[in-house]
Every structure is written in structure tokens, then in C-alpha cells.
Design an enzyme around this catalytic site. Structure first.
Site, mmCIF file in Angstrom:
data_model
loop_
_atom_site.group_PDB
_atom_site.id
_atom_site.type_symbol
_atom_site.label_atom_id
_atom_site.label_comp_id
_atom_site.label_asym_id
_atom_site.label_seq_id
_atom_site.Cartn_x
_atom_site.Cartn_y
_atom_site.Cartn_z
ATOM 1 N N GLU A 1 -1.490 2.379 -9.203
ATOM 2 C CA GLU A 1 -2.352 2.206 -10.378
ATOM 3 C C GLU A 1 -3.696 1.563 -10.031
ATOM 4 O OE1 GLU A 1 0.830 1.554 -10.106
ATOM 5 O OE2 GLU A 1 1.938 1.832 -11.975
ATOM 6 N N LYS B 1 16.564 -15.415 -10.111
ATOM 7 C CA LYS B 1 16.521 -16.569 -11.012
ATOM 8 C C LYS B 1 17.829 -17.341 -10.906
ATOM 9 C CE LYS B 1 13.386 -13.805 -13.475
ATOM 10 N NZ LYS B 1 13.479 -12.360 -13.631
ATOM 11 N N TRP C 1 13.052 -20.163 -9.599
ATOM 12 C CA TRP C 1 12.737 -18.826 -9.100
ATOM 13 C C TRP C 1 12.793 -18.842 -7.583
ATOM 14 C CZ3 TRP C 1 8.011 -16.262 -11.963
ATOM 15 C CH2 TRP C 1 8.396 -16.016 -13.293
HETATM 16 P P1 AMP Z 1 3.273 1.567 -5.118
HETATM 17 O O1 AMP Z 1 2.603 1.811 -6.411
HETATM 18 O O2 AMP Z 1 4.458 2.434 -4.876
HETATM 19 O O3 AMP Z 1 2.305 1.607 -3.997
HETATM 20 O O4 AMP Z 1 3.876 0.102 -5.151
HETATM 21 C C1 AMP Z 1 3.084 -1.008 -5.507
HETATM 22 C C2 AMP Z 1 3.875 -2.277 -5.328
HETATM 23 O O5 AMP Z 1 4.164 -2.507 -3.947
HETATM 24 C C3 AMP Z 1 3.109 -3.522 -5.740
HETATM 25 O O6 AMP Z 1 3.123 -3.716 -7.128
HETATM 26 C C4 AMP Z 1 3.846 -4.599 -4.972
HETATM 27 O O7 AMP Z 1 5.035 -4.978 -5.632
HETATM 28 C C5 AMP Z 1 4.224 -3.899 -3.695
HETATM 29 N N1 AMP Z 1 3.269 -4.250 -2.635
HETATM 30 C C6 AMP Z 1 2.206 -3.551 -2.213
HETATM 31 N N2 AMP Z 1 1.596 -4.188 -1.185
HETATM 32 C C7 AMP Z 1 2.301 -5.328 -0.961
HETATM 33 C C8 AMP Z 1 2.178 -6.417 -0.048
HETATM 34 N N3 AMP Z 1 1.243 -6.451 0.884
HETATM 35 N N4 AMP Z 1 3.090 -7.413 -0.133
HETATM 36 C C9 AMP Z 1 4.069 -7.397 -1.053
HETATM 37 N N5 AMP Z 1 4.245 -6.392 -1.928
HETATM 38 C C10 AMP Z 1 3.366 -5.367 -1.895
#
Ligand code: AMP
Length: 531
Positions: free
Chosen positions: A326, A432, A437
Site C-alpha cells: 500500500e 499479549k 505486549w
Molecule cells: P507486503 O504488503 O506484503 O509487502 O507486507 C507489508 C508488511 O511487511 C508490513 O506491514 C510489515 O508488517 C512487514 N514488513 C515490511 N518490511 C519490514 C521490515 N523491515 N521489518 C519488519 N516488518 C516488515
């Protein structure tokens, strides 16, 4: 000032003029390596546009791709959007049901696919009435029997008409590409990127706050072009004249190392799982990465052990970034700063665990459950919200949300006073326990630091006394017992975060974008702590 609209095809036109001899290198399905210049790419994109128009493609039409990272996929990125139509990059790792849903929901008229996806498309075709024509990303038509044998050859589209294509003009807010989220629950949701959002995002990631690309760079885009426009690299590299290296479907450590070495790659972008495979290969084969100075890691949290291994063993600096479909997808980048250089190596590595500062144009805030803004003190965690010119305001075919100003990411994060952000967890994944958390990322990071552990996944499981307690699942590269692992973890985790149980498993489930499938594990082990 002139109101000249931003247009994606202008990136490649610029590359052909100013960086005409800049290179695009692709690993093909058969393992061969294809090389050509931005100038040659531009000529072919013009011919492709002639071919697509002759085939009846209209502005606003959707064109699906089921393809790995290579030069033909790149050409489609430019020709389709240049015609005012929309490239819908389909993730071939989605389930059959989800594939049929997204292609039908997008109303893709044409489908371009790598030969290996023919059997998949063969199965899907009965549920894809909107698809009129199929093209195989190859020089010959399909040889496979069945309905998909009507797939025509991509090269035949580039046939007859030569010369510059009369690219149409349209507003910069016109849709250019489409990517569906691969949510683990519910139907995938479509995010439409515009010419404007794509260009602004590409410009931001190309610069020094992002991937630091220039005419000398050789950048390897391991992150797939079917997911969130491969983090903007297919646009940013030609914009800056950098060599663009596309690895096709071969993402194993040995193949990547060979490509990195022969193409003198200096920066490379991908998810942690791919880099772990590369690091393991380098260890086993006694190899190094002499040309590489930067590994860009995102999509999931970069573990401390990875940041250390890249730095200590290979002198490679990890640039950790955060984003989501997004957000086009890049929101924050933990780029190198004088402050980081002033830290001792151990401290710096821990600082690199943060996901970084917002790119110029992106704004971040954290809020509590009632929506009140929380302090930027590096300790308080809350729901991460984001806004900016390349952040989506709603999903395709859904009513726009009431609050356009901020997009709720579904992540829990902290913000430092200086704007640096750290993801604590996905809000669905945070554990949780007795009112506290616990970050599943923190538990996984500690587990990955243990010598025997190759992959780790922590999930919150219902517990009769505490509400939820952590369960850790690991795959191991050397024999290890639950007791040994627990003993070692005691030194690395606060007591509350120590998992109540550890299971050593053969394999962990992943989503279509290669992330750990925590929802599947939560439901599989739902009763694990019930007496
Ligand atoms: P997507 O839309 O499939 O690319 O997934 C996005 C989600 O991936 C984000 O909202 C995060 O939860 C996770 N995400 C992306 N980059 C990172 C990062 N460097 N560290 C932790 N979570 C990440």
C-alpha cells in the site's frame, strides 16, 4: 511553472538519451544470461507499444503478468503504462483460488506469462472469462497442449512496426500498475499505483536516502517484479543510469553469487530469507562478496545475526527498510549517517535493526487504540500510520475510507525523537501476555542468533492463565534439543518473552510473498497450551 505531467515512459526515454549504454542484465529461465543497453530496451519498448496497440490494447485496460524478473517483464512495465493501460503484476505464488480471483477482479484482458506458468494458467483459464489473449514471454509460441496453446509469442508482438511510438499524453494521476496484497485472511486487495506516485517514489528510492543509485552502480533486484514493483528499482535504475541486474527465477545462493560476481553488483535488494540462503552458501563454499558494499533488506525484519554476518564476514553494510504494498512499497529506510558511523560496531548493528527514517514526502505517526497520537520517545509503541504521495487512499473496487489523511498500516512501532522508526510487530502477531505486549520479532531475532537455528517463528498461543504465551518453532541446521535452545535463549531474552515451549520442525510455512505464515501456525497449534 509548466504543468508537465509525470509519465513513466519518460524514465526510459531519458535513460536511452542520457544513459544509452547503461546495461540491463537478465538471467533467463534456461539459465542463460541476456544483456542489452537502455537504448536497445527503449527501441524494443517502442516496438512493443506498436504491437500492443495493433493487438487492440486501449487506455485503462489491464494487462496481467505472471513472470520473474527479466528484460521482457521490464519492457512490459514501460510499454503498457506508456499506452495509458495498467500492468497488473500477478504473484504466481498465490493459491489457485486467489490467482483466479485477482485476475478476474482486475479484469485483465491480456495475460503475459513465463513458460513455466503455462500449466498453472491452463488450470485457471476456465475461471478467467475476461482474459482474451495470452502471450508467452519467449521467442516461440507455446508448445504445451491444451487451451493455453493459444498463447502467442511475445517476440511476434514486436514484429512489424519500427520507429518511435507516438506515446499518448494523459494526466499524471492515470493508473499505471496494479498489485494485490497477499493477505493471509480474506480476499486479496488491489492497490493501483499512478504515474505520479510511481515517479515520485522512484525518485525518492533512487537517491541517497534510499538505494543510493548512480551511473556507477550495479544493482541486483532480487525482490520479485510481481510484488510491489520490485521496490521501485525497475524505475530508479534507468532513471540514474545504473546497471540493472535481474536474476530471473534462480534465487539460490550459488546462482546469485555467480551473477553478483560476473556483474560486479555493488548493491542488492531482497527479503531476509533470500539473503540467509546467500550467506549460508558463502559460508559453505568459502566465498566472499568483494564487489558488494550494500545489502538492502526489507519485507520482514532483518535479524541481528544477518546484519552482523554481512558486516563482519563480507564488509557489506545492511540498509534496512520498511514498506508495504500500500506504500508503493517503500516508506522508511535506515540509511547510513554520521551518527551511525560514530557508534561502536555492536551498537551500530543494533541500531540497524530499526527500520529507519521516512523518505522525504512520507509522514509517520503512532496512535493508541482510541486514535490519540503517541509520543516519539523511542519507547512508547502504537499503531503505525502513514501518509504521503505514494501511500494508497483505498483499495480497487472498495469504498474509500472515511479518513483519507492517514493509512493504518496494521503494524505496531516506536518512533524516536529524530524520526527513526522501529517495527515492534504486526498488530495481529504481537503476543499479549498478562497485559504485556511481547514482540514476536524480538523472540525470533534472539533465536536466529543461536548457532543451530536456521529459521525461527514465534506465535502467541491461547493460554489459560496469561491470555497468550509465546510458542517458538524453529528449523535447525545442526542437531539441537528443546532444552538446549531454551537454555541458550534464557541469556538473550527477558523472562516474560521466553517461549513456554519450542518445537524443532522440518519446515516452516510461508505466505505468497515469502513471509512466515503465522496465521497458519496459530491455528495449527491453537490448543498447544490447553493442559
Ligand atoms: P507486503 O504488503 O506484503 O509487502 O507486507 C507489508 C508488511 O511487511 C508490513 O506491514 C510489515 O508488517 C512487514 N514488513 C515490511 N518490511 C519490514 C521490515 N523491515 N521489518 C519488519 N516488518 C516488515
Amino acid at each position: 511553472m509548466m504543468g508537465a505531467p509525470l509519465s513513466i515512459v519518460d524514465i526510459l526515454r531519458h535513460a536511452a538519451v542520457c544513459h544509452g549504454d547503461g546495461r540491463v542484465v537478465s538471467r533467463l529461465g534456461n539459465g542463460a544470461v541476456h544483456r542489452y543497453s537502455y537504448d536497445a530496451c527503449w527501441q524494443r519498448v517502442n516496438r512493443l507499444a506498436h504491437g500492443l496497440r495493433a493487438a487492440g490494447l486501449q487506455p485503462g485496460d489491464r494487462v496481467g503478468t505472471l513472470a520473474w524478473n527479466d528484460y521482457r517483464h521490464l519492457e512490459l512495465y514501460y510499454a503498457v503504462s506508456g499506452l495509458g493501460a495498467v500492468v497488473h503484476t500477478v504473484n504466481p505464488r498465490l493459491s489457485l483460488e486467489q490467482l483466479a480471483y485477482v485476475i478476474q477482479h482486475a479484469q485483465d484482458r491480456f495475460l503475459f506469462l513465463d513458460a513455466e506458468f503455462l500449466p498453472l494458467v491452463e488450470q485457471l483459464l476456465p475461471s478467467l472469462p475476461a482474459v482474451e489473449r495470452l502471450w508467452l514471454l519467449a521467442s516461440a509460441p507455446a508448445e504445451a497442449p491444451g487451451r493455453a496453446d493459444r498463447a502467442e509469442s511475445y517476440e511476434s508482438l514486436l514484429g512489424a512496426e519500427e520507429g518511435p511510438f507516438p506515446w499518448p499524453a494523459f494526466p499524471e494521476t492515470t493508473a499505471a500498475s496494479l498489485c494485490y496484497t497477499s493477505g493471509t485472511t480474506g480476499k486479496p486487495k488491489g492497490v493501483l499505483y499512478s504515474h505520479r506516485s510511481t515517479l515520485l517514489h522512484a525518485r525518492a528510492v533512487a537517491g541517497t536516502e534510499g538505494w543510493r543509485l548512480d551511473r556507477f552502480s550495479s544493482v541486483l533486484a532480487v525482490v520479485p517484479m510481481f510484488h510491489a514493483s520490485a521496490w521501485g528499482i525497475p524505475y530508479a535504475a534507468p532513471m540514474m543510469g545504473s546497471k540493472l541486474v535481474l536474476p530471473g527465477r534462480r534465487l539460490d545462493g550459488a546462482s546469485l553469487h555467480e551473477l553478483i560476481t560476473t556483474e560486479e553488483v555493488d548493491s542488492m535488494c531482497g527479503v531476509p530469507t533470500v539473503w540467509q540462503g546467500l550467506l549460508d552458501y558463502l559460508d559453505d563454499a568459502g566465498q566472499t562478496l568483494p564487489s558488494v558494499h550494500t545489502a538492502i533488506v526489507g519485507g520482514s525484519a532483518a535479524p541481528l545475526s544477518m546484519i552482523e554476518a554481512f558486516d563482519r564476514k563480507h564488509d557489506v553494510f545492511v540498509v534496512h527498510g520498511w514498506g508495504m504494498t500500500e506504500v508503493s512499497p517503500v516508506g522508511t529506510v535506515n540509511y547510513r549517517t554520521p551518527f551511525m558511523d560514530s557508534l561502536a560496531p555492536g551498537e551500530r548493528h543494533r541500531y540497524q535493526l530499526k527500520q529507519g527514517k521516512p523518505l522525504f514526502g512520507v509522514k509517520l505517526r503512532i496512535v493508541d487504540d482510541s486514535g490519540a497520537t503517541l509520543p516519539r520517545d523511542g519507547r512508547t509503541s502504537g499503531h503505525l500510520q502513514v501518509s504521503g504521495p505514494w501511500v494508497c487512499s483505498g483499495y480497487v473496487g472498495q469504498d474509500a475510507p472515511r479518513d483519507h489523511a492517514w493509512f493504518d498500516t496494521g503494524d505496531i512501532a516506536t518512533l524516536d525523537e529524530d524520526g527513526c522508526m522501529q517495527i515492534v510487530d504486526r498488530s495481529k502477531d504481537v503476543i499479549k501476555s498478562g497485559g504485556e505486549w511481547i514482540s514476536s520479532i524480538e523472540i525470533e531475532d534472539a533465536a536466529l542468533a543461536l548457532a543451530a537455528v536456521s529459521e525461527a517463528c514465534a506465535v502467541g498461543i491461547n493460554h489459560p492463565k496469561w491470555g497468550e504465551r509465546p510458542l517458538l518453532l524453529v528449523t535447525c541446521s545442526a542437531p539441537a534439543t528443546r532444552e538446549q535452545l531454551l537454555q541458550e535463549l534464557r541469556a538473550r531474552l527477558p523472562k516474560i518473552a521466553l517461549p513456554d515451549d519450542i518445537l524443532v520442525v522440518e519446515e516452516l510455512p510461508h505466505t505468497a510473498t515469502g513471509k512466515l505464515h503465522k496465521a497458519a501456525l496459530r491455528s495449527r497449534y491453537a490448543d498447544h497450551y490447553q493442559g
